[in-house]
Design a protein around this motif. Structure first.
Motif, short mmCIF file in Angstrom:
data_model
loop_
_atom_site.label_atom_id
_atom_site.label_comp_id
_atom_site.label_asym_id
_atom_site.label_seq_id
_atom_site.Cartn_x
_atom_site.Cartn_y
_atom_site.Cartn_z
N SER A 17 58.64 37.81 -15.46
CA SER A 17 58.41 37.58 -16.89
C SER A 17 59.13 38.59 -17.78
O SER A 17 59.19 38.42 -18.99
CB SER A 17 56.91 37.64 -17.17
N PRO A 42 64.09 37.36 -20.53
CA PRO A 42 63.94 36.33 -21.56
C PRO A 42 64.40 34.96 -21.08
O PRO A 42 65.26 34.86 -20.19
CB PRO A 42 64.85 36.83 -22.70
N GLU A 43 63.83 33.93 -21.68
CA GLU A 43 64.12 32.55 -21.28
C GLU A 43 65.58 32.17 -21.41
O GLU A 43 66.12 31.44 -20.60
CB GLU A 43 63.29 31.56 -22.10
N ASP A 44 66.23 32.67 -22.46
CA ASP A 44 67.63 32.26 -22.65
C ASP A 44 68.53 32.84 -21.55
O ASP A 44 69.47 32.18 -21.10
CB ASP A 44 68.15 32.61 -24.06
N LYS A 62 67.43 33.38 -18.49
CA LYS A 62 67.09 32.60 -17.30
C LYS A 62 67.76 31.23 -17.32
O LYS A 62 68.28 30.77 -16.29
CB LYS A 62 65.57 32.42 -17.21
N SER A 63 67.78 30.58 -18.47
CA SER A 63 68.38 29.25 -18.47
C SER A 63 69.89 29.32 -18.23
O SER A 63 70.46 28.45 -17.57
CB SER A 63 68.04 28.47 -19.74
N GLU A 74 67.82 31.77 -30.45
CA GLU A 74 67.40 32.19 -29.11
C GLU A 74 66.80 33.60 -29.10
O GLU A 74 67.16 34.43 -29.96
CB GLU A 74 68.59 32.11 -28.15
#
Lengths: 489, 488
Positions: free
Chosen positions: B90, B93-95, B97-98, B361
């Motif tokens: 966690s 950050p999501e960006d 990871k994507s 983002e």
């Protein structure tokens, strides 16, 4: 030319007629026409075109990860730590991984793998490589200053061939290479305009190297070029044989007697499967033969992070060790590699881990050994499986896959097939492999891409697909071969 | 020959038997002065007493080595790609990871360790193409014209290789600026091509004059077959950012004279001076209309090593080929296939460079902050360098409009020039060696890049931290005055 400077129609500056003629002579079958067709078929499958198969199986290239082999956990942990050092505070990573990462980062400019390194490669990594070589070779000393890190082994091989290529006409450098060979050699020789000097491996004797054949080849070559270097791939690609110690001694003696520079491509040194086979490094054998050889023979040995149990092709890690190189030439070598600044630092870091892997007592040792053993034993199984199944096919004869990652079986082709191939302007084994691809989705490389004795045909197939897929593949091949033989009877 | 087959013999590979072209190769950026600097560093480590406590390596455009920090987002994505278990973490950050997931999906077996296609991972080439389109105001870019490479150097050498043919009077000639980044002279020497030097105009801020191109070309036609024109913009070592007019003129010249254009644009984000702007050759070419955009053969080069990223060690880069003959393109593709593929970590890095965090983002603010700070600092240091050096009598420094270097002209007393020549050294090497021995500052003499006869320069990076840079510049000032006095 009109007044506004606009052009009349003109031919391009760079055309097939004006381009470098040596580049036109280059061929690299491992990624050649059959692979291009395979990619096209993959695209067609994606678009929903109906085929007699659902997927293309790419058994053309020694790319372990692409075929499902997992990376070594420890290596990737260290790579992550080096990429993003904040993770050094993360307790999810074992201490031994963190230590290696810290040590690597400390030897990088600004503690970053984004800095250039010295052109020969990070100092402490070269020290670690030297220590690895010493351990591997029973204590025979290795000088870190003789180690050059490279962008995969290919880079080092091409650099040395470059240094060796000189002369014109009858004095042009001749480079001895096995037939069959890994086509980086033929491609580089063509590009450099050197002379390729073929010596045939003995298919009847498990792809052994016979000195008499080296002798024959050399004599013939001396009539039209200046043979200077002898290249040997051990364990072999595509042939997979692991040369005996005796053979290596004989080659060294031959090189000494005939004044040849030795290049030993040893990237598959951990990939040895067959009972009774053992990897003997050229460096070790050379030194065990005593000073009359070890002080004289010029040798360069090559290794890589792409094969063995690591399979880290994409990182382009590698090294070469130069033995008895003339000091002035070595200065030229150092100068030459400086122009490209340095090899990729992630690859250098990875090489460091390969030669400096977890030791007994370290937290990651058990997992590391487990993963390493699993990979190598799976490969050994698949090597055997491949040889066994292929040898049950009438018209296919497969030498034992003693090492490396490929089988290179001989295939008997009906005369009608050979004729049809030639009518199409295709080599018969390309004709065969293309049909195999279209009928089954299996992508192999025809033997003509590696070289073979006239009138013989082969293909190279990797042993890398997962065991279940490999079994299916081998059975499809068996089926195809029988159909093909009947079809062209 | 004794019976055991071995007796004293000469080596196979000696200076006399080796490839003669390689002997002609020089690369000053890592040449003799840098070797001496490395030796001095070792001596310092061993406790040898010197008039300084550290060697300051201002010879090479290596940002991280001089303390510049990597972009956080980029390194997060690379860590995720290297060790995908972190996708569960966690802390990322999501960006990031994507992006990592997308890159890994495009890799064989979901691994950075697989070979990629030789031209480079397809989605990355698509992202590069979109980056180029955005940069160039919408002018289309075909991903199939993008080749990822091992740094820009790799692609530059590959194109030069393709271009080199002929013998004697028909041997390929390649036009390159003087001063130039010595990859060009080194590659041309190694390939046995003919180097055609065109002089940049020092008195006009290193501008490129078309009549000078014309002069160089006419001369060259007498002894070789000029085929290519190389231009580095922003310039290395000179730092000038060419005007749009200049770029148009160069394109017209290449069209008129049938020259293949190679534009080295690795410093495209490093533009500092007011009134200066980066104009890509591709964009200008297409804005000049089809009579040029359908004809001129162009290869443009970029890299992850410079700009605000400074990720030299990853060896990431690409080239875009425009109007390349389709049959030649097939040959190019075949040629790069022999080396299998460029390093995949470098390809992944390039992907995040051309596909950075967007305004909506999570990582955007930090990314922009880091990027802006890095570029602003470089701009400050460019200005500071020029100002301080211009205060030194005998040193004259053109504005550092872009890139990462100053290339000041130094006035050397005749006695110094004489002593240098007696030692067999170029006078600016003599100067730089003395500077190194007395102050620990490592620069590269102008002779390593080329300069007009009778002029002397050095190239110094603007990369040390501001504080250190001030000290370096003050020491150079002191040294120059002392040197001038000593040899008056």
């Amino acid at each position: 030319m009109s007044e506004n400077g606009a052009l009349p129609h003109r031919g391009r500056v760079l055309t097939v007629d004006t381009m470098n003629p040596n580049v036109k002579k280059v061929d690299y079958a491992v990624r050649g026409p059959i692979v291009q067709r395979a990619l096209q078929i993959e695209k067609e499958l994606k678009e929903g075109v109906k085929k007699p198969f659902e997927e293309v199986i790419k058994a053309n290239i020694g790319d372990a990860h692409a075929m499902g082999q997992r990376p070594i956990t420890f290596f990737r942990q260290v790579m992550a730590l080096c990429s993003y050092p904040q993770l050094l505070d993360d307790n999810k990573f074992p201490e031994d991984a963190k230590n290696r990462a810290r040590r690597i980062l400390q030897s990088c400019g600004g503690n970053s793998i984004g800095a250039y390194t010295t052109s020969q490669g990070i100092d402490c990594v070269r020290h670690d490589v030297a220590k690895y070589i010493q351990r591997r070779d029973g204590g025979i000393p290795s000088d870190p200053d003789n180690i050059y890190l490279t962008t995969g082994a290919s880079d080092g091989i091409v650099t040395i061939l470059k240094l060796l290529t000189t002369g014109e006409g009858r004095t042009r450098t001749g480079v001895m290479i096995s037939i069959p060979q890994y086509p980086l050699y033929s491609a580089s020789i063509a590009e450099l305009g050197a002379v390729q000097v073929n010596y045939y491996l003995n298919e009847e004797k498990c792809w052994s190297l016979d000195i008499s054949e080296l002798q024959r080849s050399l004599q013939a070559a001396r009539e039209h070029c200046n043979p200077r270097v002898l290249c040997i791939i051990n364990p072999g690609n595509p042939t997979g044989q692991v040369q005996s110690r005796q053979c290596i001694e004989d080659v060294i003696r031959f090189a000494a007697k005939e004044n040849l520079f030795l290049m030993a491509d040893e990237v598959y040194q951990d990939n040895v499967y067959a009972e009774g086979c053992e990897f003997h490094s050229f460096k070790k054998v050379l030194f065990e033969m005593g000073p009359e050889y070890s002080r004289k023979i010029e040798l360069v040995s090559f290794h890589s992070t792409s094969k063995c149990y690591m399979g880290e092709c994409g990182f382009r890690g590698g090294y070469m060790e130069v033995i008895n190189m003339d000091q002035e030439v070595k200065a030229q070598l150092s100068k030459l590699v400086s122009v490209r600044l340095c090899p990729p630092v992630p690859g250098q870091a990875l090489m460091d881990l390969v030669v400096n892997c977890p030791q007994p007592g370290e937290p990651s040792y058990q997992t590391f050994m487990k993963e390493r053993t699993a990979v190598l034993s799976a490969l050994a199984e698949k090597a055997k499986l491949t040889e066994e199944i292929l040898n049950t096919v009438p018209g296919i004869s497969c030498n034992p896959v003693q090492g490396a990652m490929y089988s290179f079986p001989r295939i008997t082709l009906p005369q009608r097939a050979i004729n049809e191939a030639k009518a199409k302007g295709q080599t018969p084994d390309m004709f065969y492999c293309m049909k195999l691809l279209e009928d089954t989705g299996i992508c192999l490389v025809p033997g003509s891409g590696f070289g073979q004795r006239d009138g013989t045909y082969h293909f190279r197939m990797t042993i890398l697909p997962p065991t279940d897929k490999l079994k299916i593949m081998l059975h499809k091949l068996k089926e195809f071969h029988q159909t093909f033989t009947q079809q062209f009877a | 020959m004794t019976e055991n087959g071995c007796e004293h013999r000469e080596r196979v590979l000696t200076m006399d038997t080796m490839n003669p072209n390689i002997k002609r190769v020089e690369y000053a950026v890592r040449g003799p002065i840098v070797q001496r600097a490395a030796q001095i560093e070792r001596e310092l480590k061993m406790g040898v007493n010197k008039p300084f406590t550290e060697v300051i390596k201002a010879n090479i455009g290596d940002c991280h080595a001089m303390g510049q920090k990597p972009i956080t987002f980029f390194r997060q994505v690379l860590a995720l790609c290297s060790y995908p278990d972190l996708l569960e973490d966690s802390k990322f950050p999501e960006d990031a990871k994507s992006r990592a997931r997308r890159i890994l999906q495009a890799c064989g077996g979901g691994s950075l360790g697989a070979y990629s296609t030789s031209q480079g991972i397809e989605i990355i080439r698509q992202d590069v193409a979109r980056y180029i389109e955005r940069r160039d105001g919408g002018i289309p870019c075909d991903p199939d014209n993008i080749y990822l490479s091992i740094g820009a150097s790799d692609a530059i050498v590959t194109m030069l290789k393709l271009l080199v043919s002929g013998e004697g009077m028909s041997r390929t000639g390649v036009m390159i600026s003087i001063p130039q980044y010595p990859l060009y002279s080194a590659a041309l020497a190694e390939l046995g091509a003919v180097q055609i030097s065109y002089y940049l105009e020092e008195d006009n801020c290193w501008s490129l004059e078309i009549n000078e191109l014309r002069r160089a070309l006419q001369e060259a036609k007498k002894h070789c077959s000029p085929r290519a024109l190389c231009i580095i913009n922003p310039g290395n070592p000179t730092g000038q950012v060419q005007s749009r007019q200049c770029i148009e003129d160069v394109i017209r010249f290449a069209a008129t004279e049938n020259l293949f254009l190679m534009s080295d644009e690795v410093y495209q984000d490093n533009v500092y001076a007011d009134g200066c702007k980066f104009h890509s050759f591709k964009k200008v070419l297409f804005e000049m209309g089809p009579e040029y955009s359908e004809k001129v053969e162009l290869a443009s080069f970029h890299s992850t090593s410079k700009c605000y990223m400074g990720e030299c060690g990853f060896r990431g880069g690409y080239m875009e080929v425009v109007n390349l003959d389709p049959e030649v393109k097939v040959q190019l593709t075949k040629l790069v296939s022999v080396r299998l593929c460029p390093p995949v970590p470098g390809q992944a890095l390039l992907d995040v460079v051309v596909n950075p965090p967007q305004p909506d983002e999570p990582s955007y603010d930090t990314f922009i902050k880091e990027r802006t700070e890095t570029l602003a600092t470089l701009a400050e240091k460019a200005n500071m360098t020029q100002e301080i050096l211009n205060q030194v009598p005998g040193i004259k420094c053109n504005p550092v409009q872009g890139a990462m270097y100053s290339f000041p002209r130094i006035h050397l007393p005749p006695k110094a020039i004489l002593e240098a020549k007696e030692k067999g050294q170029s006078p600016d090497m003599f100067y730089c060696m003395k500077l190194l021995e007395e102050t620990g500052i490592c620069l590269v003499p102008g002779s390593g890049f080329g300069q007009r006869d009778g002029t002397y320069h050095f190239r110094m990076t603007i990369l040390p931290s501001k504080e250190k840079l001030k000290i370096v510049l003050a020491k150079i000032k002191e040294f120059h005055q002392h040197f001038t006095d000593q040899y008056s």
